[in-house]
Design a protein around this motif. Sequence first.
Motif, PDB file in Angstrom:
ATOM      1  N   ARG A  67      22.736 -14.031 -81.419  1.00  0.00           N
ATOM      2  CA  ARG A  67      21.502 -14.778 -81.218  1.00  0.00           C
ATOM      3  C   ARG A  67      20.249 -13.916 -80.996  1.00  0.00           C
ATOM      4  NH1 ARG A  67      17.396 -16.304 -81.569  1.00  0.00           N
ATOM      5  NH2 ARG A  67      16.270 -18.067 -80.671  1.00  0.00           N
ATOM      6  N   PRO A  68      20.309 -12.888 -80.110  1.00  0.00           N
ATOM      7  CA  PRO A  68      19.063 -12.147 -79.850  1.00  0.00           C
ATOM      8  C   PRO A  68      18.514 -11.415 -81.070  1.00  0.00           C
ATOM      9  CG  PRO A  68      20.721 -11.648 -78.190  1.00  0.00           C
ATOM     10  CD  PRO A  68      21.406 -12.421 -79.257  1.00  0.00           C
ATOM     11  N   PHE A  69      19.369 -11.138 -82.058  1.00  0.00           N
ATOM     12  CA  PHE A  69      18.923 -10.327 -83.190  1.00  0.00           C
ATOM     13  C   PHE A  69      18.521 -11.155 -84.399  1.00  0.00           C
ATOM     14  CE2 PHE A  69      22.331  -8.011 -80.898  1.00  0.00           C
ATOM     15  CZ  PHE A  69      21.495  -7.112 -80.245  1.00  0.00           C
ATOM     16  N   ALA A  70      18.601 -12.477 -84.291  1.00  0.00           N
ATOM     17  CA  ALA A  70      18.405 -13.308 -85.476  1.00  0.00           C
ATOM     18  C   ALA A  70      17.100 -14.087 -85.410  1.00  0.00           C
ATOM     19  CB  ALA A  70      19.575 -14.274 -85.625  1.00  0.00           C
ATOM     20  N   SER A  71      16.428 -14.229 -86.564  1.00  0.00           N
ATOM     21  CA  SER A  71      15.217 -15.047 -86.621  1.00  0.00           C
ATOM     22  C   SER A  71      15.445 -16.323 -87.413  1.00  0.00           C
ATOM     23  CB  SER A  71      14.069 -14.248 -87.232  1.00  0.00           C
ATOM     24  OG  SER A  71      14.445 -13.790 -88.509  1.00  0.00           O
ATOM     25  N   THR A  72      16.507 -16.373 -88.202  1.00  0.00           N
ATOM     26  CA  THR A  72      16.825 -17.600 -88.937  1.00  0.00           C
ATOM     27  C   THR A  72      18.314 -17.921 -88.741  1.00  0.00           C
ATOM     28  OG1 THR A  72      17.456 -16.461 -90.976  1.00  0.00           O
ATOM     29  CG2 THR A  72      15.134 -17.050 -90.755  1.00  0.00           C
ATOM     30  N   PRO A  73      18.687 -19.169 -89.003  1.00  0.00           N
ATOM     31  CA  PRO A  73      20.093 -19.561 -88.841  1.00  0.00           C
ATOM     32  C   PRO A  73      21.027 -18.718 -89.709  1.00  0.00           C
ATOM     33  CG  PRO A  73      18.714 -21.492 -89.202  1.00  0.00           C
ATOM     34  CD  PRO A  73      17.836 -20.305 -89.382  1.00  0.00           C
TER      35      PRO A  73
END
Lengths: 258, 269
Positions: free
Chosen positions: B206-212
């Motif tokens: 989660r912390p490293f993602a900007s999109t699903p």
Amino acid sequence: MSLVELKDVTVRQGAQTVLQHVDLSVRSAEILTIVGPNGSGKSTLLRTIIGAIRPTGGQVVRKAGLRIGYVPQKLHIDPTLPLTVRRFLSLPDRVSDDAAARALSHAGAEGVSSQQMASLSGGQFQRVLLARALLSRPDLLILDEATQGLDQPGSAAFYRQIEAVRRDLGCAVLMVSHELHVVMAASDRVICLNGHVCCEGAPEHVASAPEYRALFGTGTQGALALYRHEHNHTHDHAHGTGHAQSHDHKHDKDRAAS
Amino acid sequence: MTFLDDFLIRAALAGLGVAIAAAPLGCLVVWRRMAYFGDATAHAAILGVALALTFQTSVFAGVLAVSLAMAAVISGLSGRGYAMDTLLGVLAHSAIAFGLVAVSFLSGVRIDLMAYLFGDILAVSKTDLGVIWGGAVLVLLLIRWRWSALLTTTLNPDLAHAAGLDPKREQLVLTVALALVVAVAIKVIGALLIAAMLIIPAAAARPFASTPERMALIAGGIGALSVLGGLQASYHFDTPTGPSIVCVSAVLFIAASLSDLVGRRIGRR
């Protein structure tokens, strides 16, 4: 030809009858506003029209191939779900960058494309919801209390945007709102709902109808009366004669109890 | 394919298959707050094992059938008086208890219960490998096909309705995918730890993602890393493999959370 027609629609949820015998039609390119006190079934009515609720009785007839753009009352995005504005606009169908940019500009939210949905302000968020709804090139745009949480200038600007959208795209608009004074000026037709259709017609007609006054107070004080209505549920205004007998309004019971 | 004769390579491939299938599904489970739902479905697998051995069918089929039934029961009972977490607490633990009791009746068959509770990845055969990768590919195809609809429904069911989608159908797709993952993962990681393979890599991503989509990809990477790291650790320290894999992914989750925390601190300054 109407886009959506409700024929004698009744919706029961559990033991409660939320809507009874509602007849309603939305014509192409009109702005139709539904007003009514809390618990009068406004959201239920919209959710019945989009197909989220199946009516207990009566029928909902949608024009074949009708495209609906829906702006929900509020949208909770789970903090575990990363979502940029650009990605959100491609739900459920992928759209080109061009189309996304155009929709954002139609909705008055340029330049937020790469931001996270969670980082938007209330006003921006609502405009992005509007932009997404526009991307399906809707014949009918449905807004459920879309200005909730916006301040007065914010919501006035939002409604001007809706009018501009209708002018530019030619879609019909069906919306629910509490902000009568703003909404009524922007509407072609108003329906006053309280479990059933109390009255309907042009904004001026509805504003002077006894049924409407019974719910919202009289004259130019309408908006103020509504405000009171929501916050302390007192109904100390005069009723139109004959109205109390012809309809079983909630506020009649309230008054009898007090 | 002689390289498949090495049991460690078979184990690694089996683990990678599960990790890759679990990644996008795990993200959906996290976004939709279905963690306990996954747990209950996985725990029901023990009952599936018992039934499969009783009727002498394949464990895969037995687990799949019982997991699907469990998911159907949960969906049917939800919203009927009990809060969801209570309902899942009842069902998850009952399923595993009934499963264990049912297994104890199978006196004629000698079965290694631990293998089904915690997995036995080092005993994966070539046939198992085929089943695992077949199931994994099926899950990936299913989720890829419904991805956009699943995301829309996850965000808001009314948005899905307005777009002409049916949230109930998407829920069913998710349920089937979940049962499939449980069925292919029981051999690898065991009924008790399957939910960990779904949730921990997704949460760590989660912390490293900007999109699903990126979150699902990163979760897949973290899952794969956990499998390989866990196998290594288990080989070196002679520890049980399934739990070792989960330990590595837990360490990765802690590292991800810490780096996120530090990143925010620095960002705020």
